[in-house]
Scaffold this motif. Structure first.
Motif, PDB file in Angstrom:
ATOM      1  N   LEU A   1       2.227   1.761  -3.561  1.00 17.72           N
ATOM      2  CA  LEU A   1       1.175   2.159  -4.508  1.00 17.72           C
ATOM      3  C   LEU A   1       0.613   3.538  -4.183  1.00 17.72           C
ATOM      4  O   LEU A   1      -0.026   4.173  -5.024  1.00 17.72           O
ATOM      5  CB  LEU A   1       0.049   1.113  -4.505  1.00 17.72           C
ATOM      6  CG  LEU A   1       0.433  -0.262  -5.070  1.00 17.72           C
ATOM      7  CD1 LEU A   1      -0.717  -1.242  -4.886  1.00 17.72           C
ATOM      8  CD2 LEU A   1       0.794  -0.163  -6.545  1.00 17.72           C
TER       9      LEU A   1
ATOM     10  N   ASP B   1       2.255  -3.633 -11.643  1.00 17.68           N
ATOM     11  CA  ASP B   1       1.296  -4.748 -11.672  1.00 17.68           C
ATOM     12  C   ASP B   1       1.687  -5.830 -10.680  1.00 17.68           C
ATOM     13  O   ASP B   1       0.834  -6.438 -10.021  1.00 17.68           O
ATOM     14  CB  ASP B   1       1.219  -5.334 -13.090  1.00 17.68           C
ATOM     15  CG  ASP B   1       0.545  -4.396 -14.074  1.00 17.68           C
ATOM     16  OD1 ASP B   1      -0.151  -3.470 -13.617  1.00 17.68           O
ATOM     17  OD2 ASP B   1       0.723  -4.594 -15.288  1.00 17.68           O
TER      18      ASP B   1
ATOM     19  N   ARG C   1       0.662  -4.732  -7.214  1.00 20.72           N
ATOM     20  CA  ARG C   1      -0.789  -4.852  -7.050  1.00 20.72           C
ATOM     21  C   ARG C   1      -1.180  -6.314  -6.799  1.00 20.72           C
ATOM     22  O   ARG C   1      -2.082  -6.600  -6.003  1.00 20.72           O
ATOM     23  CB  ARG C   1      -1.506  -4.316  -8.288  1.00 20.72           C
ATOM     24  CG  ARG C   1      -1.427  -2.799  -8.437  1.00 20.72           C
ATOM     25  CD  ARG C   1      -2.444  -2.284  -9.448  1.00 20.72           C
ATOM     26  NE  ARG C   1      -2.428  -0.839  -9.548  1.00 20.72           N
ATOM     27  CZ  ARG C   1      -1.959  -0.157 -10.593  1.00 20.72           C
ATOM     28  NH1 ARG C   1      -1.467  -0.818 -11.640  1.00 20.72           N
ATOM     29  NH2 ARG C   1      -1.984   1.167 -10.593  1.00 20.72           N
ATOM     30  N   THR C   2      -0.504  -7.215  -7.490  1.00 21.43           N
ATOM     31  CA  THR C   2      -0.769  -8.644  -7.272  1.00 21.43           C
ATOM     32  C   THR C   2      -0.381  -9.046  -5.848  1.00 21.43           C
ATOM     33  O   THR C   2      -1.102  -9.806  -5.185  1.00 21.43           O
ATOM     34  CB  THR C   2       0.021  -9.485  -8.294  1.00 21.43           C
ATOM     35  OG1 THR C   2      -0.371  -9.110  -9.616  1.00 21.43           O
ATOM     36  CG2 THR C   2      -0.239 -10.975  -8.100  1.00 21.43           C
TER      37      THR C   2
ATOM     38  N   GLU D   1       0.834  -1.213   0.000  1.00 23.24           N
ATOM     39  CA  GLU D   1       0.000   0.000   0.000  1.00 23.24           C
ATOM     40  C   GLU D   1       0.864   1.256   0.000  1.00 23.24           C
ATOM     41  O   GLU D   1       0.525   2.245  -0.666  1.00 23.24           O
ATOM     42  CB  GLU D   1      -0.923  -0.011   1.214  1.00 23.24           C
ATOM     43  CG  GLU D   1      -2.063  -1.009   1.095  1.00 23.24           C
ATOM     44  CD  GLU D   1      -2.920  -1.071   2.349  1.00 23.24           C
ATOM     45  OE1 GLU D   1      -4.070  -1.527   2.242  1.00 23.24           O
ATOM     46  OE2 GLU D   1      -2.425  -0.673   3.438  1.00 23.24           O
TER      47      GLU D   1
END
Length: 874
Positions: free
Chosen positions: A833, A848, A851-852, A830
């Motif tokens: 991101l 990506d 996020r995964t 978190e």
């Protein structure tokens, strides 16, 4: 309820050995099949025909994974059709492999310090026939190892008497129809094998070469051209530019001096030239480049050959007698000394053609050869597909087929060899040319001699679908089995072999194509998708895997990877997994026989069956229908996968396990289930047989007492379905799966029994309590039962007492540690991101991936928290 009538039992079932040993079973079984004539085809039969020809392997070859893959698919198709009641012919045979075979025998002669010229042509050909009889065709024995169900009594060879007559017949017809002619054109020439070779025999690879830019002419009247083959400039007869190129328009029609030679050559305008590539000007050597030859034809340029058949320079001057590579260096040095070199690039990596047999670099060469005029033949081959007479599967391959046949150049069919079909043309002392048919006498007398060349191997293999059936004679086999039903072959020879068979079949058989369907498969690659090659160190001998795991295991692995037109990756681990599947089939059938599974008598009425019995029969019929549809669509991977999951998951892991309590209890329900289990195994083994023939033959004959599953009836979908039973068992499966997952999460051992209360009263699952308890290792509640965890699943409730089964405090500590790690992972993801500067710089694939990780951490937190909540409270 089923449509699966069987042969009458010929012997009582026998007990199976405890372990399946493929090496002890496969050889004797195959010989029994052959001795009993199961694979032979009767042209007088009234059954509908199903015909497949084997893509003929080379007589010099041995079984490789590509053969094993293709043969597995064909064998599966023909075994199924035989079981469906078709008069099935899988036509075997071998190709004489002109260049490859001649090379093998010439290497043997070299060991004796001899050449074919020492023997002479006739004696050399006799020597090749002797080699063929003694050493050729070892692949036939290897095909038996794999289980190929071919009609061995019909085996053909592309140079046997009948096929030789077919070759001479069609050559004569094509010649008389002016579709065969002799002309001087550019061909692929191998300076080592000393013969023209076909496009498919040329292997392209990236080589380190050189790109040399040379100035032709002087001053303003000069042009710079680039070449990777400087030695060919000795044969240049023009420089070509594009008609619309303003840079050179003023020079078109003029002449410039060709360096080192003193000759003057014209500058011509030709649309073939790409003005955006290089300098926009190209040297034109009509005798040593196919594109240059076409330019030369359009502009009436002379073609000057500068090399002989050994690729040695023949032009008078300082370079005469040099090998082409020696000449290349010498010519560049001379041009450099003359101030003609504008630039040199080394290494210059570019694609270069090599002879597939000896790896020598191919030399495009102007040569007098025999050609097939393919225009009208290729048009007919294209129209046959466009009009729906022939279907190409998968359909997306049609475009590649049309791109080929619609742009096909005339086919060079002559080869400068001694082994092969000699061209049936005689030359007379006064320039006479006579083509001789099979029933005609060649001219004789002084001065007459036969053409020394032989025909391209693809010429005879192009006749394969009908010559193997006796053509040009109008035989019973030809009438029965032509056209072939399907051709199974690789997409890589769609153009070279398939197109030739189409052309010749339509021509020779009055417009009837050689097959109705072309089913194309991909190439076998290693588990990483890399092409298999000895030079890469990843080539596999399929016989090694068959020795280690059995032929069925290899076959099933190959079939399970066979998606239409797509390459097939394969690794040893996958073959081992297929061996495990064969063992699973064996062990499950052995268990069933030990518990009285039978095929005797009709199936009981559904009203006498349990929901478990009705469920498996309903699923069985669905799978029969699914497998049939997938076979008809050549979806071998999907049908193999469907059979794998049905047999392993539904029959062995669920139906057999759910039925164990029924068998133990005995009574009428047990007798019904024994008959149902026998039916399910009977049909499943027949469905599996085309792909895994050996293990299924042993098990099926033991189960049924029938003569052979090879000639058993193919299962038919009776239409029986029971949606309610399927829903009931699916619900039961979800309950059992969820409780198993909970047990695993709590760290319980698979065999560890725990007290449980199942609240099933009033539900459809009430009759399954005994089976569920056995599968889940759940014992009755007993005194002092305390529910420490309750699982509501699918409308029922399962309460477990884990107080004596796990150390709750230790388990809570372990889960708390896992939860903290997952929460930390979520926080880190978190944070990244949420950092705008990081997101602005990081590549998309990195973002990506984070996020995964965040999604995975969230799932872990939910899962672990659920496990903690389910633990007994302190």
């Amino acid at each position: 309820m089923t449509e699966n009538a069987q042969q009458q039992p010929s012997a009582p079932p026998i007990e199976l050995p405890t372990q399946y040993a493929p090496a002890d079973v496969e050889g004797p079984l195959y010989e029994r099949w052959v001795e009993r004539g199961y694979f032979e085809a009767d042209a007088k039969s009234e059954k509908p025909p199903f015909t497949v020809v084997i893509p003929p392997p080379n007589v010099t070859g041995s079984l490789h994974l590509g053969h094993a893959f293709e043969h597995t698919l064909i064998d599966a198709l023909t075994r199924r059709k035989r079981m469906q009641g078709y008069e099935t012919l899988w036509q075997p045979g071998m190709d004489h492999a002109g260049i490859a075979t001649q090379n093998v025998v010439e290497r043997e002669l070299a060991k004796e310090e001899k050449s074919r010229h020492d023997l002479g042509r006739e004696a050399f050909v006799e020597r090749v026939w002797r080699w063929k009889g003694e050493s050729g065709g070892q692949i036939s024995g290897q095909m038996r190892r794999l289980g190929d169900g071919v009609a061995w009594s019909r085996e053909r060879f592309t140079m046997d008497e009948g096929l030789s007559q077919a070759v001479q017949t069609i050559f004569k017809r094509l010649y008389d129809d002016e579709l065969i002619y002799r002309a001087e054109r550019i061909i692929n020439w191998c300076p080592r094998c000393l013969t023209a070779i076909s496009d498919i025999e040329v292997e392209y690879q990236d080589d380190d070469g050189e790109l040399v830019s040379i100035r032709y002419g002087e001053g303003d009247a000069s042009i710079v051209v680039a070449t990777t083959r400087a030695e060919t400039m000795l044969g240049d007869t023009a420089v070509a530019v594009h008609p619309d190129d303003e840079r050179y328009r003023h020079m078109v029609g003029t002449e410039i001096e060709l360096p080192l030679t003193g000759r003057r050559i014209p500058v011509v305008a030709d649309a073939h030239v790409d003005p955006e590539f290089g300098t926009g000007a190209v040297k034109v050597t009509p005798a040593h480049d196919p594109n240059d030859f076409e330019i030369g034809q359009r502009h009436d340029l002379p073609a000057i050959a500068v090399m002989d058949e050994h690729a040695v320079i023949t032009v008078h001057g300082p370079f005469q007698g040099l090998d082409r590579l020696e000449a290349r260096s010498a010519i560049v040095a001379a041009l450099r000394a003359d101030g003609r070199i504008v630039s040199e690039k080394r290494p210059y990596v570019h694609s270069v053609g090599h002879c597939s047999r000896c790896k020598t670099t191919i030399e495009p060469r102007l040569s007098m050869q025999w050609w097939v005029k393919v225009g009208p033949l290729a048009k007919a081959a294209g129209d046959a597909v466009r009009e729906g007479k022939v279907t190409i599967h998968p359909q997306e391959m049609e475009k590649r087929y049309f791109d080929w046949v619609d742009n096909l150049h005339d086919w060079c069919i002559s080869r400068q060899l001694w082994w092969g079909h000699r061209i049936p043309v005689w030359y007379g002392p006064n320039g006479e040319v006579v083509c001789v048919g099979p029933d005609e006498q060649p001219p004789s007398g002084e001065g007459w001699h036969q053409d020394t060349d032989v025909l391209d191997t693809w010429f005879s293999s192009g006749l394969w679908p009908f010559s193997t059936l006796g053509w040009p004679e109008q035989t019973e086999s030809l009438a029965k089995f032509y056209p072939n039903s399907v051709l199974v072959t690789g997409y890589d020879i769609l153009f070279f072999w398939v197109a030739r068979m189409m052309m010749f079949g339509l021509y020779a058989m009055d417009g009837t194509p050689p097959f109705r369907t072309v089913a194309l498969h991909g190439m076998v690659r290693d588990q990483f998708g890399k092409k298999m090659s000895k030079s890469f160190g990843n080539a596999v001998n399929p016989l090694d895997w068959m020795d280690k795991y059995g032929s069925d295991a290899l076959r099933f692995t190959l079939a399970r990877g066979a998606n239409p037109g797509v390459d097939v990756p394969i690794g040893e681990d996958w073959v081992q997994g297929s061996r495990n599947f064969a063992n699973k089939i064996w062990n499950a059938t052995r268990f069933a026989l030990m518990n009285g599974a039978t095929v005797d008598g009709p199936l009981p009425e559904p009203s006498r069956m349990s929901a478990t019995d009705r469920w498996i029969l309903s699923r069985l019929n669905s799978v029969v229908a699914e497998v049939d549809a997938l076979y008809d669509d050549f979806q071998f991977a999907k049908l193999s996968d469907a059979l794998f999951h049905f047999a392993w998951d539904e029959v062995f892991d669920w139906y057999v396990e759910l039925s164990k309590t029924t068998f133990q209890a005995g009574g009428e329900a047990a007798e019904v289930s024994k008959r149902v289990l026998g039916e399910v195994l009977d049909v499943t083994l027949r469905l599996l047989h085309p792909v895994v023939p050996f293990v299924t033959e042993t098990l099926w004959t033991t189960l049924t007492g029938g003569e052979s599953v090879v000639i058993a009836d193919w299962p038919a979908d009776s239409g029986f379905r029971d949606a309610a039973a399927e829903q009931e068992i699916e619900t039961l499966q979800s309950v059992i799966t969820e409780v198993r997952r909970f047990r695993a999460d709590q760290g319980l051992q698979p065999g560890q029994r725990v007290p449980a209360r199942l609240t099933l009263d009033g539900t459809a699952l009430a009759p399954h309590e005994a089976a569920a308890r056995q599968l889940l290792r759940l014992q009755p509640e007993g005194e002092g039962f305390t529910a420490t965890a309750t699982l509501p699943v699918a409308g029922v409730e399962v309460a477990l007492d884990l107080s004596g089964a796990i150390d709750v405090a230790a388990e809570r500590k372990r889960l708390a540690k896992d939860l903290a790690a997952a929460q930390k992972e979520r926080q880190q993801a978190e944070a990244k991101l949420g950092n705008e500067a990081f997101l602005a710089k990081a590549p998309d694939q990195v973002v990506d991936k984070i996020r995964t990780r965040l999604a995975k951490a969230a799932e872990d937190i939910t899962r672990i928290q659920t496990q903690l909540d389910r633990l007994p409270q302190p």
